[in-house]
Scaffold this motif. Structure first.
Motif, PDB file in Angstrom:
ATOM      1  N   PHE A 301     -19.569  16.350 -73.369  1.00  0.00           N
ATOM      2  CA  PHE A 301     -20.613  16.212 -72.350  1.00  0.00           C
ATOM      3  C   PHE A 301     -21.742  15.330 -72.869  1.00  0.00           C
ATOM      4  O   PHE A 301     -22.229  14.441 -72.165  1.00  0.00           O
ATOM      5  CB  PHE A 301     -21.150  17.592 -71.963  1.00  0.00           C
ATOM      6  N   ILE A 302     -22.159  15.582 -74.095  1.00  0.00           N
ATOM      7  CA  ILE A 302     -23.260  14.815 -74.680  1.00  0.00           C
ATOM      8  C   ILE A 302     -22.907  13.334 -74.730  1.00  0.00           C
ATOM      9  O   ILE A 302     -23.716  12.462 -74.376  1.00  0.00           O
ATOM     10  CB  ILE A 302     -23.601  15.353 -76.083  1.00  0.00           C
ATOM     11  N   ALA A 303     -21.694  13.031 -75.128  1.00  0.00           N
ATOM     12  CA  ALA A 303     -21.278  11.633 -75.255  1.00  0.00           C
ATOM     13  C   ALA A 303     -21.183  10.934 -73.909  1.00  0.00           C
ATOM     14  O   ALA A 303     -21.569   9.765 -73.762  1.00  0.00           O
ATOM     15  CB  ALA A 303     -19.939  11.564 -75.983  1.00  0.00           C
ATOM     16  N   GLN A 304     -20.681  11.640 -72.899  1.00  0.00           N
ATOM     17  CA  GLN A 304     -20.435  11.012 -71.603  1.00  0.00           C
ATOM     18  C   GLN A 304     -21.658  10.989 -70.693  1.00  0.00           C
ATOM     19  O   GLN A 304     -21.825  10.049 -69.911  1.00  0.00           O
ATOM     20  CB  GLN A 304     -19.295  11.747 -70.874  1.00  0.00           C
ATOM     21  N   HIS A 305     -22.494  11.999 -70.775  1.00  0.00           N
ATOM     22  CA  HIS A 305     -23.495  12.188 -69.728  1.00  0.00           C
ATOM     23  C   HIS A 305     -24.939  12.222 -70.213  1.00  0.00           C
ATOM     24  O   HIS A 305     -25.844  12.434 -69.391  1.00  0.00           O
ATOM     25  CB  HIS A 305     -23.199  13.486 -68.966  1.00  0.00           C
ATOM     26  N   THR A 306     -25.184  12.023 -71.504  1.00  0.00           N
ATOM     27  CA  THR A 306     -26.566  12.112 -71.987  1.00  0.00           C
ATOM     28  C   THR A 306     -26.928  10.920 -72.862  1.00  0.00           C
ATOM     29  O   THR A 306     -26.068  10.158 -73.298  1.00  0.00           O
ATOM     30  CB  THR A 306     -26.801  13.403 -72.809  1.00  0.00           C
ATOM     31  N   ALA A 307     -28.196  10.799 -73.142  1.00  0.00           N
ATOM     32  CA  ALA A 307     -28.727   9.769 -74.043  1.00  0.00           C
ATOM     33  C   ALA A 307     -29.742  10.416 -74.976  1.00  0.00           C
ATOM     34  O   ALA A 307     -30.297  11.478 -74.683  1.00  0.00           O
ATOM     35  CB  ALA A 307     -29.374   8.643 -73.231  1.00  0.00           C
ATOM     36  N   ASP A 308     -29.971   9.768 -76.106  1.00  0.00           N
ATOM     37  CA  ASP A 308     -31.023  10.137 -77.059  1.00  0.00           C
ATOM     38  C   ASP A 308     -30.732  11.411 -77.842  1.00  0.00           C
ATOM     39  O   ASP A 308     -31.647  12.045 -78.389  1.00  0.00           O
ATOM     40  CB  ASP A 308     -32.386  10.270 -76.347  1.00  0.00           C
ATOM     41  N   PHE A 309     -29.455  11.774 -77.948  1.00  0.00           N
ATOM     42  CA  PHE A 309     -29.131  12.992 -78.686  1.00  0.00           C
ATOM     43  C   PHE A 309     -29.410  12.853 -80.182  1.00  0.00           C
ATOM     44  O   PHE A 309     -29.834  13.812 -80.835  1.00  0.00           O
ATOM     45  CB  PHE A 309     -27.669  13.394 -78.472  1.00  0.00           C
ATOM     46  N   GLU A 310     -29.173  11.685 -80.745  1.00  0.00           N
ATOM     47  CA  GLU A 310     -29.359  11.528 -82.183  1.00  0.00           C
ATOM     48  C   GLU A 310     -30.815  11.753 -82.582  1.00  0.00           C
ATOM     49  O   GLU A 310     -31.097  12.293 -83.658  1.00  0.00           O
ATOM     50  CB  GLU A 310     -28.875  10.149 -82.637  1.00  0.00           C
ATOM     51  N   ALA A 311     -31.747  11.338 -81.711  1.00  0.00           N
ATOM     52  CA  ALA A 311     -33.163  11.599 -82.005  1.00  0.00           C
ATOM     53  C   ALA A 311     -33.441  13.093 -82.002  1.00  0.00           C
ATOM     54  O   ALA A 311     -34.194  13.606 -82.845  1.00  0.00           O
ATOM     55  CB  ALA A 311     -34.044  10.883 -80.981  1.00  0.00           C
ATOM     56  N   LEU A 312     -32.819  13.817 -81.067  1.00  0.00           N
ATOM     57  CA  LEU A 312     -32.991  15.268 -81.029  1.00  0.00           C
ATOM     58  C   LEU A 312     -32.381  15.900 -82.282  1.00  0.00           C
ATOM     59  O   LEU A 312     -32.988  16.786 -82.895  1.00  0.00           O
ATOM     60  CB  LEU A 312     -32.349  15.851 -79.783  1.00  0.00           C
ATOM     61  N   ARG A 313     -31.185  15.475 -82.650  1.00  0.00           N
ATOM     62  CA  ARG A 313     -30.532  16.043 -83.828  1.00  0.00           C
ATOM     63  C   ARG A 313     -31.406  15.854 -85.083  1.00  0.00           C
ATOM     64  O   ARG A 313     -31.589  16.783 -85.877  1.00  0.00           O
ATOM     65  CB  ARG A 313     -29.169  15.382 -84.046  1.00  0.00           C
ATOM     66  N   ALA A 314     -31.962  14.653 -85.226  1.00  0.00           N
ATOM     67  CA  ALA A 314     -32.826  14.387 -86.384  1.00  0.00           C
ATOM     68  C   ALA A 314     -34.050  15.290 -86.371  1.00  0.00           C
ATOM     69  O   ALA A 314     -34.500  15.778 -87.422  1.00  0.00           O
ATOM     70  CB  ALA A 314     -33.242  12.918 -86.385  1.00  0.00           C
ATOM     71  N   ASP A 315     -34.597  15.526 -85.193  1.00  0.00           N
ATOM     72  CA  ASP A 315     -35.771  16.398 -85.073  1.00  0.00           C
ATOM     73  C   ASP A 315     -35.415  17.825 -85.466  1.00  0.00           C
ATOM     74  O   ASP A 315     -36.203  18.506 -86.139  1.00  0.00           O
ATOM     75  CB  ASP A 315     -36.298  16.345 -83.637  1.00  0.00           C
ATOM     76  N   LEU A 316     -34.246  18.306 -85.052  1.00  0.00           N
ATOM     77  CA  LEU A 316     -33.819  19.661 -85.402  1.00  0.00           C
ATOM     78  C   LEU A 316     -33.588  19.791 -86.903  1.00  0.00           C
ATOM     79  O   LEU A 316     -33.885  20.836 -87.495  1.00  0.00           O
ATOM     80  CB  LEU A 316     -32.541  20.026 -84.634  1.00  0.00           C
ATOM     81  N   GLU A 317     -33.045  18.744 -87.513  1.00  0.00           N
ATOM     82  CA  GLU A 317     -32.824  18.784 -88.960  1.00  0.00           C
ATOM     83  C   GLU A 317     -34.144  18.790 -89.726  1.00  0.00           C
ATOM     84  O   GLU A 317     -34.247  19.378 -90.811  1.00  0.00           O
ATOM     85  CB  GLU A 317     -31.972  17.582 -89.381  1.00  0.00           C
ATOM     86  N   ALA A 318     -35.167  18.160 -89.130  1.00  0.00           N
ATOM     87  CA  ALA A 318     -36.455  18.038 -89.822  1.00  0.00           C
ATOM     88  C   ALA A 318     -37.263  19.328 -89.808  1.00  0.00           C
ATOM     89  O   ALA A 318     -38.096  19.559 -90.693  1.00  0.00           O
ATOM     90  CB  ALA A 318     -37.267  16.911 -89.189  1.00  0.00           C
ATOM     91  N   VAL A 319     -37.039  20.183 -88.833  1.00  0.00           N
ATOM     92  CA  VAL A 319     -37.811  21.423 -88.751  1.00  0.00           C
ATOM     93  C   VAL A 319     -37.099  22.500 -89.552  1.00  0.00           C
ATOM     94  O   VAL A 319     -35.876  22.667 -89.470  1.00  0.00           O
ATOM     95  CB  VAL A 319     -38.014  21.861 -87.276  1.00  0.00           C
TER      96      VAL A 319
END
Length: 723
Positions: A301-319
């Motif tokens: 779903f993320i790959a087909q229907h969303t954008a900007d996931f990598e920025a979110l993933r990086a933010d989650l890793e940083a907290v």
């Protein structure tokens, strides 16, 4: 009674049933039955019931769909008229009445006028009232006025209201959503490209997990509790995220269910997380961090229907988990436990209330909820999605048909083409901006349709100064409230009595929080001197804009208004013949059963939401009681919170011990804005959290707003206990 008695407190149940029966008895069984069964939409919350399927029937055809809030609203409208002798009393007498006492005065059945410098209202006739209102507005520069509507009015009245304002020359048109769910509209626009619920009522019947976030539906949306119980009955989960452990969300005796009633109540919450007030973004990051850690994100779903996931993933890793635990007051284990429940469910609905929107970061709260839903592909399919729990019955409809400072260019052009007029494009003032302009002496006239703007505004002293500075105020209302006797100043005031929804002279429409448009028949006669809002507005327009090409006189007939709305507002085409076809409908392109997003690229967007600054040592959230609706107070005691009075100040027991405060002690709660005296009561809250009732606690709330939604922070107020 103290917090130690909590296990004996259950939402709903026989006491609420008996209260409802007693209210109906006081109304008169005949009058109550007529009001509740007529084909009119419920006047209380936007959860929605009534309309052409019957007054106590919901969108799914379920009967009886009625709750305490429905009965309370009807009890107000069925009251006899306020006797004219009441207006022999000066304003100083009326100002001594509580909100409940104002509500119990009765229905307004005559126009009222307060002359400049006068100390009281006097009844006047309709001819004088309309002529004088038009004369006062004629000498006002339209840019030095503002128009405000509550969510009580119909789509038809709202459309005429905003049209009159714009043709006259102002876009200072706003509604009560700027004090409630505007943050939802803004936060959903950036993430999914739409601003309302993505689910219909039927979707709740197939959800196997429902999140209830920053809301207390046991008090404010009782019919929603029925759906939560059904979810549990089917083996599903209900996860409540709320600083306060609300009894009605732990256990609720559903009146419609004999088993629930006889067993002493149904368990509602499967799990209950109590984050510190204002720490929700950190909690949502923790939930997402845990979901990703176990590999439960929907990668396809993320790959087909969303954008900007990598920025979110990086933010989650940083907290870090340490940071999340420190901010929320919750353990990593508790957050992971809920994340695992989420990961194991297939159809999830996220419902939230003003506990999410009443912050200076309210938009970011909503974006974070959308992030959490998108992470597992829970938007864009049946039985899953987003459900903002809207308040007043037509607050969403009022926004849909244009009662807001900014409407789309498409709608502007459509109105111009429909009427052969040219409308200004200047950005209008939102609610708080309008009052701040008034406080600066920049607003000369205000037209206020329903609601209690004075009572709903934070910083009560500021609200009084701002309202007092407006030289002419025109109110349209069914009953009097404290906002009609406070904040008046030395200027002129006119109050005009309007029909209730089921008294309208021709059918009207309303929109539920599920984007469902209902038709209300109206037609009930109770009072002899009240008029529909559209009739009042059209008579006003005839005098204010005598040469206008807009056929305001025709718009007294609501069918004529609907035909224009159908041409002007996208998605409302079916409104044109709804009174003939009797086909109620969902607004097009809102309910999302496929992942088709309203963004420019057609994809949902993850948004990185920064952690808000650390909360104060003691942070207040204002709340509503079981016995109120918006600013309307039906009962002085809250049966779901230890029978607390309106001056209750709820605190964590350990905080009370540290502060040297006893249960039941009179204390002063202070903020940078004001002071409130009240009774301290122990309640199940996280350390550093406090609750007090709205609107009484507005004296403590500041006027700062979320920079994106312009919504005040009613639920994250730094406070302290004064010695």
């Amino acid at each position: 009674m103290t917090i130690d008695d909590r296990p004996r407190i259950v939402g709903g149940g026989p006491k609420k049933l008996l209260y409802t029966v007693d209210t109906i008895r006081r109304m008169g069984v005949g009058k109550a039955a007529k009001a509740l069964t007529a084909h009119n939409t419920c006047k209380a919350c936007a959860y929605g019931m009534g309309g052409q399927k019957g007054g106590m029937t919901n969108e799914l055809g379920e009967f009886p769909s009625v709750c305490n809030k429905s009965v309370q609203a009807q009890s107000t409208d069925i009251q006899p008229a306020i006797p004219n002798e009441a207006f022999l009393h000066p304003l100083s007498d009326l100002q001594q009445l509580s909100g409940r006492e104002m509500e119990k005065l009765g229905r307004l059945n005559t126009p009222l006028f307060k002359a400049a410098g006068a100390d009281r209202y006097e009844p006047v006739n309709w001819d004088f009232a309309i002529a004088h209102a038009a004369a006062q507005l004629k000498v006002t520069d339209p840019n030095r006025s503002f128009f405000y509507s509550s969510g009580r009015s119909s789509n038809e009245a709202g459309f005429v209201f905003q049209l009159l304002a714009r043709v006259w020359g102002t876009n200072n048109v706003n509604n009560c959503s700027y004090y409630c769910h505007q943050a939802t509209s803004e936060g959903l626009a950036t993430t999914i490209g739409k601003g309302t619920a993505t689910v219909e009522l039927e979707d709740l019947t197939g959800a196997d997990l429902i999140f209830v976030i920053g809301a207390n539906p046991s008090s404010n949306h009782p019919r929603f509790i029925h759906m939560l119980k059904h979810c549990r009955d089917r083996g599903g989960d209900v996860i409540v995220i709320n600083p306060a452990k609300e009894p009605g969300l732990v256990k609720f005796a559903v009146p419609k269910s004999p088993t629930s009633m006889l067993s002493g109540g149904t368990e509602i919450a499967s799990d209950y997380l109590q984050p510190r007030i204002g720490s929700d973004i950190a909690l949502f990051k923790g939930l997402m961090k845990a979901v990703v850690a176990i590999g439960a994100e929907d990668q396809s779903f993320i790959a087909q229907h969303t954008a900007d996931f990598e920025a979110l993933r990086a933010d989650l890793e940083a907290v870090s988990w340490e940071e999340i635990e420190t901010i929320t007051g919750l353990s990593q284990g508790a957050i992971e436990r809920v994340a695992t429940r989420y990961a194991n469910r297939q159809n999830v609905v996220f419902a939230w209330g003003m506990g999410m929107t009443h912050h200076l970061h309210g938009v970011e709260n909503v974006e974070a909820i959308a992030n959490l839903a998108l992470l597992r592909g829970m938007i864009g399919k049946r039985y899953s999605g987003l459900l903002p729990l809207r308040g007043h019955s037509n607050v969403q409809g009022i926004g849909t048909i244009g009662v807001k400072p900014v409407v789309s260019e498409q709608v502007f052009v459509a109105m111009e083409q429909a009427f052969g007029v040219k409308l200004g494009r200047a950005k209008g003032l939102d609610t708080m901006a309008g009052l701040e302009a008034a406080a600066r002496g920049e607003i000369d006239s205000a037209v206020i349709m329903g609601g209690n703007l004075w009572g709903a505004t934070p910083d009560t002293a500021f609200a009084s100064r701002a309202m007092e500075a407006i030289g002419f105020k025109l109110f349209l209302t069914t009953t009097l409230n404290r906002g009609h006797v406070h904040g008046l100043g030395a200027g002129e005031v006119l109050i005009l009595p309007v029909t209730a929804r089921d008294e309208e002279w021709s059918p009207t429409t309303q929109e539920s929080m599920f984007n469902f448009v209902r038709l209300s028949d109206g037609g009930i006669e109770r009072l002899d001197n009240v008029r529909p809002e559209t009739v009042i507005l059209c008579d006003l327009a005839k005098l204010l804009l005598p040469d206008s090409p807009v056929p305001f006189e025709r718009f007294k007939e609501h069918r004529q208004v609907r035909e224009v709305i159908a041409k002007v507002v996208p998605g409302l085409e079916q409104l044109a013949d709804i009174d003939v076809a009797k086909r109620e409908f969902h607004i097009k392109h809102r309910v999302m059963h496929t992942p088709e997003f309203g963004t420019r690229d057609g994809k949902a967007h993850f948004v990185v939401t920064p952690l808000p600054k650390a909360a104060a040592p003691l942070t207040l959230a204002t709340v509503r009681s079981e016995g109120q609706f918006n600013t309307i107070i039906y009962e002085e005691q809250d049966s779901y919170r230890l029978k607390a009075g309106r001056d209750a100040i709820f605190l964590n027991r350990e905080d009370m011990a540290a502060l040297g405060v006893r249960d039941g002690q009179r204390v002063t709660l202070a903020s940078d804005t004001g002071r409130m005296e009240g009774t301290a009561m122990a309640f199940d809250l996280p350390r550093g959290s406090a609750l007090a009732y709205y609107p009484e606690a507005n004296v403590l709330c500041g006027t700062a707003v979320d920079p994106r939604s312009k919504t005040p922070a009613f639920k994250s107020v730094p406070v302290w206990i004064e010695a």
